[in-house]
Design a protein around this motif. Structure first.
Motif, PDB file in Angstrom:
ATOM      1  N   LYS B  77       6.988   3.139   6.571  1.00  0.00           N
ATOM      2  CA  LYS B  77       8.198   3.642   5.919  1.00  0.00           C
ATOM      3  C   LYS B  77       8.927   4.512   6.930  1.00  0.00           C
ATOM      4  CE  LYS B  77      10.164   5.786   1.835  1.00  0.00           C
ATOM      5  NZ  LYS B  77       9.974   6.512   0.554  1.00  0.00           N
ATOM      6  N   GLY B  78      10.203   4.325   7.002  1.00  0.00           N
ATOM      7  CA  GLY B  78      10.981   4.992   8.051  1.00  0.00           C
ATOM      8  C   GLY B  78      11.159   6.491   7.847  1.00  0.00           C
ATOM      9  N   SER B  79      11.211   6.928   6.594  1.00  0.00           N
ATOM     10  CA  SER B  79      11.494   8.338   6.321  1.00  0.00           C
ATOM     11  C   SER B  79      10.810   8.712   5.006  1.00  0.00           C
ATOM     12  CB  SER B  79      13.010   8.557   6.222  1.00  0.00           C
ATOM     13  OG  SER B  79      13.303   9.892   5.874  1.00  0.00           O
ATOM     14  N   VAL B  80       9.681   9.396   5.103  1.00  0.00           N
ATOM     15  CA  VAL B  80       8.912   9.692   3.885  1.00  0.00           C
ATOM     16  C   VAL B  80       9.500  10.899   3.157  1.00  0.00           C
ATOM     17  CG1 VAL B  80       6.772   8.651   4.699  1.00  0.00           C
ATOM     18  CG2 VAL B  80       7.241  11.079   5.187  1.00  0.00           C
ATOM     19  N   GLN B  81       9.244  10.936   1.858  1.00  0.00           N
ATOM     20  CA  GLN B  81       9.669  12.038   1.009  1.00  0.00           C
ATOM     21  C   GLN B  81       8.445  12.701   0.390  1.00  0.00           C
ATOM     22  OE1 GLN B  81      13.005  12.724   0.996  1.00  0.00           O
ATOM     23  NE2 GLN B  81      13.029  11.020   2.466  1.00  0.00           N
ATOM     24  N   VAL B  82       8.634  13.911  -0.105  1.00  0.00           N
ATOM     25  CA  VAL B  82       7.530  14.618  -0.756  1.00  0.00           C
ATOM     26  C   VAL B  82       6.960  13.787  -1.896  1.00  0.00           C
ATOM     27  CG1 VAL B  82       6.904  16.663  -2.089  1.00  0.00           C
ATOM     28  CG2 VAL B  82       8.369  16.899  -0.075  1.00  0.00           C
ATOM     29  N   SER B  83       7.830  13.063  -2.592  1.00  0.00           N
ATOM     30  CA  SER B  83       7.412  12.243  -3.731  1.00  0.00           C
ATOM     31  C   SER B  83       6.546  11.046  -3.325  1.00  0.00           C
ATOM     32  CB  SER B  83       8.631  11.739  -4.496  1.00  0.00           C
ATOM     33  OG  SER B  83       9.489  11.021  -3.629  1.00  0.00           O
ATOM     34  N   ASP B  84       6.435  10.767  -2.033  1.00  0.00           N
ATOM     35  CA  ASP B  84       5.559   9.688  -1.554  1.00  0.00           C
ATOM     36  C   ASP B  84       4.103  10.131  -1.423  1.00  0.00           C
ATOM     37  OD1 ASP B  84       8.173   8.591   0.683  1.00  0.00           O
ATOM     38  OD2 ASP B  84       7.655   7.832  -1.307  1.00  0.00           O
ATOM     39  N   SER B  85       3.840  11.404  -1.641  1.00  0.00           N
ATOM     40  CA  SER B  85       2.476  11.912  -1.563  1.00  0.00           C
ATOM     41  C   SER B  85       1.610  11.214  -2.602  1.00  0.00           C
ATOM     42  CB  SER B  85       2.454  13.431  -1.795  1.00  0.00           C
ATOM     43  OG  SER B  85       3.192  14.102  -0.791  1.00  0.00           O
ATOM     44  N   ALA B  86       0.573  10.539  -2.146  1.00  0.00           N
ATOM     45  CA  ALA B  86      -0.246   9.702  -3.024  1.00  0.00           C
ATOM     46  C   ALA B  86      -1.398   9.132  -2.192  1.00  0.00           C
ATOM     47  CB  ALA B  86       0.590   8.562  -3.609  1.00  0.00           C
ATOM     48  N   VAL B  87      -2.227   8.335  -2.844  1.00  0.00           N
ATOM     49  CA  VAL B  87      -3.271   7.590  -2.138  1.00  0.00           C
ATOM     50  C   VAL B  87      -2.831   6.129  -2.079  1.00  0.00           C
ATOM     51  CG1 VAL B  87      -5.701   6.943  -2.061  1.00  0.00           C
ATOM     52  CG2 VAL B  87      -5.037   9.174  -2.976  1.00  0.00           C
ATOM     53  N   TYR B  88      -2.934   5.534  -0.910  1.00  0.00           N
ATOM     54  CA  TYR B  88      -2.483   4.162  -0.682  1.00  0.00           C
ATOM     55  C   TYR B  88      -3.687   3.269  -0.387  1.00  0.00           C
ATOM     56  CZ  TYR B  88       2.165   6.126  -0.568  1.00  0.00           C
ATOM     57  OH  TYR B  88       3.336   6.764  -0.922  1.00  0.00           O
ATOM     58  N   PHE B  89      -3.723   2.135  -1.088  1.00  0.00           N
ATOM     59  CA  PHE B  89      -4.835   1.189  -0.951  1.00  0.00           C
ATOM     60  C   PHE B  89      -4.309  -0.154  -0.457  1.00  0.00           C
ATOM     61  CE2 PHE B  89      -8.293   3.407  -3.075  1.00  0.00           C
ATOM     62  CZ  PHE B  89      -7.638   4.316  -3.885  1.00  0.00           C
ATOM     63  N   CYS B  90      -4.933  -0.677   0.592  1.00  0.00           N
ATOM     64  CA  CYS B  90      -4.693  -2.039   1.035  1.00  0.00           C
ATOM     65  C   CYS B  90      -5.711  -2.942   0.336  1.00  0.00           C
ATOM     66  CB  CYS B  90      -4.870  -2.105   2.558  1.00  0.00           C
ATOM     67  SG  CYS B  90      -4.490  -3.682   3.316  1.00  0.00           S
ATOM     68  N   ALA B  91      -5.307  -4.164  -0.006  1.00  0.00           N
ATOM     69  CA  ALA B  91      -6.219  -5.055  -0.719  1.00  0.00           C
ATOM     70  C   ALA B  91      -5.916  -6.506  -0.382  1.00  0.00           C
ATOM     71  CB  ALA B  91      -6.105  -4.841  -2.233  1.00  0.00           C
ATOM     72  N   LEU B  92      -6.951  -7.348  -0.502  1.00  0.00           N
ATOM     73  CA  LEU B  92      -6.728  -8.789  -0.378  1.00  0.00           C
ATOM     74  C   LEU B  92      -7.328  -9.487  -1.584  1.00  0.00           C
ATOM     75  CD1 LEU B  92      -9.455 -10.594   0.542  1.00  0.00           C
ATOM     76  CD2 LEU B  92      -9.079  -9.414   2.689  1.00  0.00           C
ATOM     77  N   SER B  93      -6.748 -10.635  -1.874  1.00  0.00           N
ATOM     78  CA  SER B  93      -7.197 -11.420  -3.015  1.00  0.00           C
ATOM     79  C   SER B  93      -8.117 -12.515  -2.527  1.00  0.00           C
ATOM     80  CB  SER B  93      -6.002 -12.030  -3.738  1.00  0.00           C
ATOM     81  OG  SER B  93      -6.439 -12.821  -4.820  1.00  0.00           O
ATOM     82  N   ASP B  94      -9.322 -12.519  -3.078  1.00  0.00           N
ATOM     83  CA  ASP B  94     -10.344 -13.470  -2.692  1.00  0.00           C
ATOM     84  C   ASP B  94     -10.123 -14.769  -3.455  1.00  0.00           C
ATOM     85  OD1 ASP B  94     -14.012 -13.373  -2.821  1.00  0.00           O
ATOM     86  OD2 ASP B  94     -12.605 -14.860  -2.048  1.00  0.00           O
ATOM     87  N   HIS B  95      -9.671 -15.812  -2.778  1.00  0.00           N
ATOM     88  CA  HIS B  95      -9.367 -17.072  -3.459  1.00  0.00           C
ATOM     89  C   HIS B  95     -10.564 -18.004  -3.538  1.00  0.00           C
ATOM     90  CE1 HIS B  95      -5.150 -16.266  -3.765  1.00  0.00           C
ATOM     91  NE2 HIS B  95      -5.028 -16.068  -2.485  1.00  0.00           N
ATOM     92  N   TYR B  96     -11.690 -17.640  -2.920  1.00  0.00           N
ATOM     93  CA  TYR B  96     -12.796 -18.562  -2.842  1.00  0.00           C
ATOM     94  C   TYR B  96     -14.033 -17.968  -3.489  1.00  0.00           C
ATOM     95  CZ  TYR B  96      -9.815 -20.920   0.442  1.00  0.00           C
ATOM     96  OH  TYR B  96      -8.759 -21.565   1.014  1.00  0.00           O
ATOM     97  N   GLY B  97     -14.982 -18.833  -3.751  1.00  0.00           N
ATOM     98  CA  GLY B  97     -16.265 -18.371  -4.263  1.00  0.00           C
ATOM     99  C   GLY B  97     -16.231 -18.106  -5.747  1.00  0.00           C
ATOM    100  N   GLY B  98     -17.264 -17.487  -6.228  1.00  0.00           N
ATOM    101  CA  GLY B  98     -17.407 -17.289  -7.660  1.00  0.00           C
ATOM    102  C   GLY B  98     -16.532 -16.189  -8.223  1.00  0.00           C
ATOM    103  N   SER B  99     -15.894 -15.423  -7.387  1.00  0.00           N
ATOM    104  CA  SER B  99     -15.079 -14.310  -7.893  1.00  0.00           C
ATOM    105  C   SER B  99     -13.620 -14.551  -7.534  1.00  0.00           C
ATOM    106  CB  SER B  99     -15.573 -12.996  -7.302  1.00  0.00           C
ATOM    107  OG  SER B  99     -15.531 -13.036  -5.883  1.00  0.00           O
ATOM    108  N   GLN B 100     -13.131 -15.758  -7.779  1.00  0.00           N
ATOM    109  CA  GLN B 100     -11.760 -16.082  -7.419  1.00  0.00           C
ATOM    110  C   GLN B 100     -10.768 -15.131  -8.059  1.00  0.00           C
ATOM    111  OE1 GLN B 100     -10.407 -20.128  -7.617  1.00  0.00           O
ATOM    112  NE2 GLN B 100     -12.456 -20.915  -7.343  1.00  0.00           N
ATOM    113  N   GLY B 101      -9.883 -14.649  -7.212  1.00  0.00           N
ATOM    114  CA  GLY B 101      -8.813 -13.802  -7.705  1.00  0.00           C
ATOM    115  C   GLY B 101      -9.171 -12.335  -7.726  1.00  0.00           C
ATOM    116  N   ASN B 102     -10.441 -11.973  -7.560  1.00  0.00           N
ATOM    117  CA  ASN B 102     -10.784 -10.554  -7.520  1.00  0.00           C
ATOM    118  C   ASN B 102     -10.221  -9.925  -6.257  1.00  0.00           C
ATOM    119  OD1 ASN B 102     -12.172 -10.857  -9.866  1.00  0.00           O
ATOM    120  ND2 ASN B 102     -14.204 -10.560  -8.985  1.00  0.00           N
ATOM    121  N   LEU B 103      -9.706  -8.715  -6.396  1.00  0.00           N
ATOM    122  CA  LEU B 103      -9.183  -8.003  -5.235  1.00  0.00           C
ATOM    123  C   LEU B 103     -10.304  -7.273  -4.512  1.00  0.00           C
ATOM    124  CD1 LEU B 103      -5.778  -6.413  -6.281  1.00  0.00           C
ATOM    125  CD2 LEU B 103      -6.255  -8.605  -5.230  1.00  0.00           C
TER     126      LEU B 103
END
Lengths: 114, 115
Positions: B77-103
């Motif tokens: 983000k080019g210019s953060v604000q105080v209101s952006d204070s938070a916890v950020y999570f990166c995630a991927l969606s598992d399309h294979y195996g027995g847990s399809q679609g689980n993040l």
């Protein structure tokens, strides 16, 4: 306005008590999930469901159980609460298999077992 | 197996500073990639997503590009604000195996923005 509702928001309860955390969604989503979030913020999947009468265990072993009798409702039960169960519990839902369906989360239940 | 690694926090920035939170992944096939944000006292909210290589997700001034060659999905983000204070999570969606679609989630990065 939240489309997925968790109650209660906060719960303080004594060791050995039975508790049920409620989760309901109004989006008609087939898939629902329970996550446990530790104080360091990390998320652990403990249960999920593909639809009515489907329940699966997640990546983190949990002493809790879940049921899915109605599409919109996915309660989590602890038969005998212990201090080690103290945590934040997040419920989520998603559509089924749509190329990576985003999850919709409730605001969580913060459980403290004394 | 599939996994997500994101930079450890906490990250503390001054208002209007530039933000980068690094995220790399290991996956079989072609997962979808997500960034979620969790504000204090709330559940997670989807911030942005990308479903294939070279896609750019964007929302609220945040951007992330799906880079297959570097297996990365860095949040900026080019210019953060105080209101952006938070916890950020990166995630991927598992399309294979027995847990399809689980993040599969990263461990989260806490951002604090000071005025």
């Amino acid at each position: 306005e939240a489309d997925i509702y968790q109650t209660p928001r906060y719960l303080v309860i004594g060791t050995g008590k039975k508790i049920t955390l409620e989760c309901s969604q109004t989006m008609g989503h087939d898939k629902m999930y329970w996550y446990q979030q530790d104080p360091g913020m990390e998320l652990h999947l403990i249960h999920y469901s593909y639809g009515v009468n489907s329940t699966e265990k997640g990546d983190l072993s949990s002493e809790s159980t879940v049921s899915r009798i109605r599409t919109e409702h996915f309660p989590l039960t602890l038969e005998s609460a212990r201090p080690s169960h103290t945590s934040q519990y997040l419920c989520a839902s998603s559509a089924l298999y749509q190329g990576g369906s985003p999850l919709h989360f409730g605001n969580g239940t913060r459980l403290t077992v004394t | 197996g599939n996994s997500v690694t994101q930079m450890e926090g906490p990250v503390t920035l001054s208002e209007e500073a530039f933000l980068t939170i690094n995220c790399t992944y290991t996956a079989t096939g072609y997962p979808s990639l997500f960034w979620y944000v969790q504000y204090p006292g709330e559940g997670l909210q989807l911030l942005l997503k990308a479903t294939k290589a070279d896609d750019k997700g964007s929302n609220k001034g945040f951007e992330a590009t799906y880079r297959k060659e570097t297996t990365s999905f860095h949040l900026e983000k080019g210019s953060v604000q105080v209101s952006d204070s938070a916890v950020y999570f990166c995630a991927l969606s598992d399309h294979y195996g027995g847990s399809q679609g689980n993040l599969i989630f990263g461990k989260g990065t806490k951002l604090s923005v000071k005025p």
